[in-house]
Design an enzyme around this catalytic site. Structure first.
Site, mmCIF file in Angstrom:
data_model
loop_
_atom_site.group_PDB
_atom_site.id
_atom_site.type_symbol
_atom_site.label_atom_id
_atom_site.label_comp_id
_atom_site.label_asym_id
_atom_site.label_seq_id
_atom_site.Cartn_x
_atom_site.Cartn_y
_atom_site.Cartn_z
ATOM 1 C CG HIS A 62 41.778 15.334 44.011
ATOM 2 N ND1 HIS A 62 42.844 16.098 43.621
ATOM 3 C CD2 HIS A 62 40.970 15.243 42.929
ATOM 4 C CE1 HIS A 62 42.705 16.443 42.350
ATOM 5 N NE2 HIS A 62 41.562 15.940 41.907
ATOM 6 C CE LYS A 72 45.303 14.889 50.063
ATOM 7 N NZ LYS A 72 44.491 15.451 48.972
ATOM 8 C CE1 TYR A 132 48.164 18.837 46.913
ATOM 9 C CE2 TYR A 132 50.169 19.362 45.731
ATOM 10 C CZ TYR A 132 48.806 19.421 45.839
ATOM 11 O OH TYR A 132 48.073 20.050 44.873
ATOM 12 C CG ASP A 168 40.096 17.251 39.186
ATOM 13 O OD1 ASP A 168 40.212 16.077 39.590
ATOM 14 O OD2 ASP A 168 40.958 18.119 39.386
#
Length: 183
Positions: A62, A72, A132, A168
């Protein structure tokens, strides 16, 4: 916090240095002052948590397109994962290169992923959980993804895939369609 550069431009492993005593341990996950030395624009605006039940599950790959591209930082708080980042920045010297890092509850690592990278992981243990830390809010209109088994990337996932989401499973392949990300 100790910063170790990865082979991909601007990506890092942050080694956490817990204080251990007879009660257990105490670990600092975030320090604005230390992180601004590596990137002064990194401000956490969102923190997410994922729980993945089955070993072998893949989540990703992603990313978010500009202007919602994000930095991130990811830490495994339970279980163990094979974490993968892919440089999608068109002007980068490591464009379309990938690197993997094992993250686990016990290895005291956070992976720092710059803007313009795709991210995904495969669980190496049941009941794996990740935190995250994001520099940008999730924006569905700017989300993107690359197939986990893209033939050009040739990522060597360590286990057979036990689970993957329908979303996905149908992301684009790099070949022919992908033009890179310009930041």
């Amino acid at each position: 916090m100790i910063f170790h550069p990865l082979s991909l431009d601007d990506a890092l492993i942050i080694e956490l240095t817990p204080k251990v005593d007879n009660r257990g341990k105490f670990t600092r996950f975030f320090c604005f002052n230390e992180l601004k030395e590596i990137n002064s624009e990194f401000n956490i605006v969102q923190i997410n948590h994922s729980y993945t039940q089955r070993k072998g599950t893949i989540r990703g790959l992603h990313f978010q397109y500009p202007p919602k591209a994000e930095i991130k930082m990811i830490n495994c708080i339970s279980g163990k994962v094979f974490d993968v980042l892919v440089d999608l920045r068109k002007e980068s010297s490591t464009y379309l290169k990938w690197q993997c890092v094992e993250l686990s509850r016990d290895n005291n690592r956070i992976i720092y992923i710059p803007k313009g990278f795709a991210h995904g992981f495969q669980t190496l243990e049941d009941d794996s959980e990740l935190l995250y830390f994001h520099s940008e809010f999730y924006s569905p209109d700017y989300e993107g993804g690359i197939m986990y088994n893209d033939k050009q990337l040739k990522i060597k996932w360590p286990l057979d895939v036990s689970e993957i989401s329908e979303r996905d499973m149908y992301y684009m392949n790099i070949e022919g369609n992908f033009k890179g990300i310009e930041l």
